[in-house]
Design a protein around this motif. Structure first.
Motif, PDB file in Angstrom:
ATOM      1  N   THR A   1     -58.714 -25.485 -34.377  1.00  0.00           N
ATOM      2  CA  THR A   1     -59.576 -24.806 -32.988  1.00  0.00           C
ATOM      3  C   THR A   1     -60.890 -24.769 -33.438  1.00  0.00           C
ATOM      4  O   THR A   1     -61.579 -25.088 -32.476  1.00  0.00           O
ATOM      5  CB  THR A   1     -58.994 -23.504 -32.881  1.00  0.00           C
ATOM      6  N   LEU A   2     -61.346 -24.527 -34.558  1.00  0.00           N
ATOM      7  CA  LEU A   2     -62.794 -24.516 -34.994  1.00  0.00           C
ATOM      8  C   LEU A   2     -63.366 -25.860 -34.916  1.00  0.00           C
ATOM      9  O   LEU A   2     -64.376 -26.017 -34.577  1.00  0.00           O
ATOM     10  CB  LEU A   2     -62.819 -23.715 -36.291  1.00  0.00           C
TER      11      LEU A   2
ATOM     12  N   ASN B   1     -63.556 -30.151 -30.449  1.00  0.00           N
ATOM     13  CA  ASN B   1     -64.402 -29.576 -29.510  1.00  0.00           C
ATOM     14  C   ASN B   1     -63.334 -29.517 -28.380  1.00  0.00           C
ATOM     15  O   ASN B   1     -63.394 -28.593 -27.370  1.00  0.00           O
ATOM     16  CB  ASN B   1     -65.380 -30.259 -29.020  1.00  0.00           C
TER      17      ASN B   1
ATOM     18  N   GLN C   1     -61.162 -26.182 -27.848  1.00  0.00           N
ATOM     19  CA  GLN C   1     -62.066 -24.938 -27.873  1.00  0.00           C
ATOM     20  C   GLN C   1     -61.885 -24.338 -26.524  1.00  0.00           C
ATOM     21  O   GLN C   1     -62.929 -23.850 -25.731  1.00  0.00           O
ATOM     22  CB  GLN C   1     -63.376 -24.902 -28.415  1.00  0.00           C
TER      23      GLN C   1
ATOM     24  N   ASN D   1     -56.567 -21.850 -26.343  1.00  0.00           N
ATOM     25  CA  ASN D   1     -56.479 -22.144 -27.668  1.00  0.00           C
ATOM     26  C   ASN D   1     -57.229 -21.265 -28.732  1.00  0.00           C
ATOM     27  O   ASN D   1     -56.587 -21.027 -29.787  1.00  0.00           O
ATOM     28  CB  ASN D   1     -57.194 -23.802 -28.060  1.00  0.00           C
ATOM     29  N   TRP D   2     -58.217 -20.500 -28.234  1.00  0.00           N
ATOM     30  CA  TRP D   2     -58.799 -19.525 -28.979  1.00  0.00           C
ATOM     31  C   TRP D   2     -58.044 -18.359 -29.055  1.00  0.00           C
ATOM     32  O   TRP D   2     -57.722 -17.539 -30.051  1.00  0.00           O
ATOM     33  CB  TRP D   2     -60.130 -19.072 -28.339  1.00  0.00           C
TER      34      TRP D   2
ATOM     35  N   THR E   1     -69.711 -21.338 -21.089  1.00  0.00           N
ATOM     36  CA  THR E   1     -69.982 -20.835 -22.450  1.00  0.00           C
ATOM     37  C   THR E   1     -70.071 -19.199 -22.554  1.00  0.00           C
ATOM     38  O   THR E   1     -69.601 -18.616 -23.281  1.00  0.00           O
ATOM     39  CB  THR E   1     -71.192 -21.547 -23.270  1.00  0.00           C
TER      40      THR E   1
END
Length: 163
Positions: free
Chosen positions: A42-43, A46, A49, A53-54, A128
């Motif tokens: 996940t990190l 891209n 994200q 998924n987070w 974001t």
């Protein structure tokens, strides 16, 4: 009299459970590798994200914390400690319990997140800035739930530990 039932050389160690404890430790290591892989993917990717998924990565972290309780019980099996007072037990199991109660709520939040995306596919609420605020808000819910139960369980433990 059967002397195999009472063996003073065992020092409280339940040798019959050691194979199961070893299997449990191996399973925990495999699970920890899987949870770390989910967070790492996940990190790093891209495309992974998204808010869902987070939340899944957050759930993987909480699952890893839940596994800590298995290490504690395995230690007791190997060390021969067959009794732990309530206060010590509460303190040892506090962190794994917090993670465990969080996993239940995070799983529900993943479902709610998916429902919001399906019901409102055209609304761009997850820019974001909004994604960060959304994830902080979604993280507060399981933490608050866990903290509530921790306070309740501690108050009952404090009463019962002195009896």
């Amino acid at each position: 009299m059967n002397n195999t039932l009472v063996n003073p050389n065992r020092n409280g160690v339940m040798y019959e459970t050691l194979p199961a404890a070893a299997i449990l430790l191996i399973e925990n290591l495999i699970g920890a590798f899987g949870n770390i892989s989910i967070v790492w993917a996940t990190l790093r990717n891209n495309k992974l994200q998204t808010t869902c998924n987070w939340l899944i990565a957050l759930n993987a972290i909480a699952d890893g914390g839940t596994q800590l309780s298995n290490y504690i019980s395995t230690y007791f099996l190997i060390s021969g400690i067959n009794y732990v007072d309530l206060r010590t037990c509460w303190h040892l199991q506090f962190i794994p319990y917090m993670f465990f109660s969080s996993t239940m709520i995070i799983t529900i939040l993943v479902g709610i997140d998916r429902l919001l995306i399906v019901l409102f596919p055209h609304i761009e609420v997850f820019s974001t800035y909004n994604k960060i605020m959304y994830l902080i808000g979604m993280s507060i819910i399981p933490m608050g739930y866990s903290a509530t139960w921790a306070i309740i369980s501690y108050s009952y433990m404090a009463i019962a530990a002195d009896t």
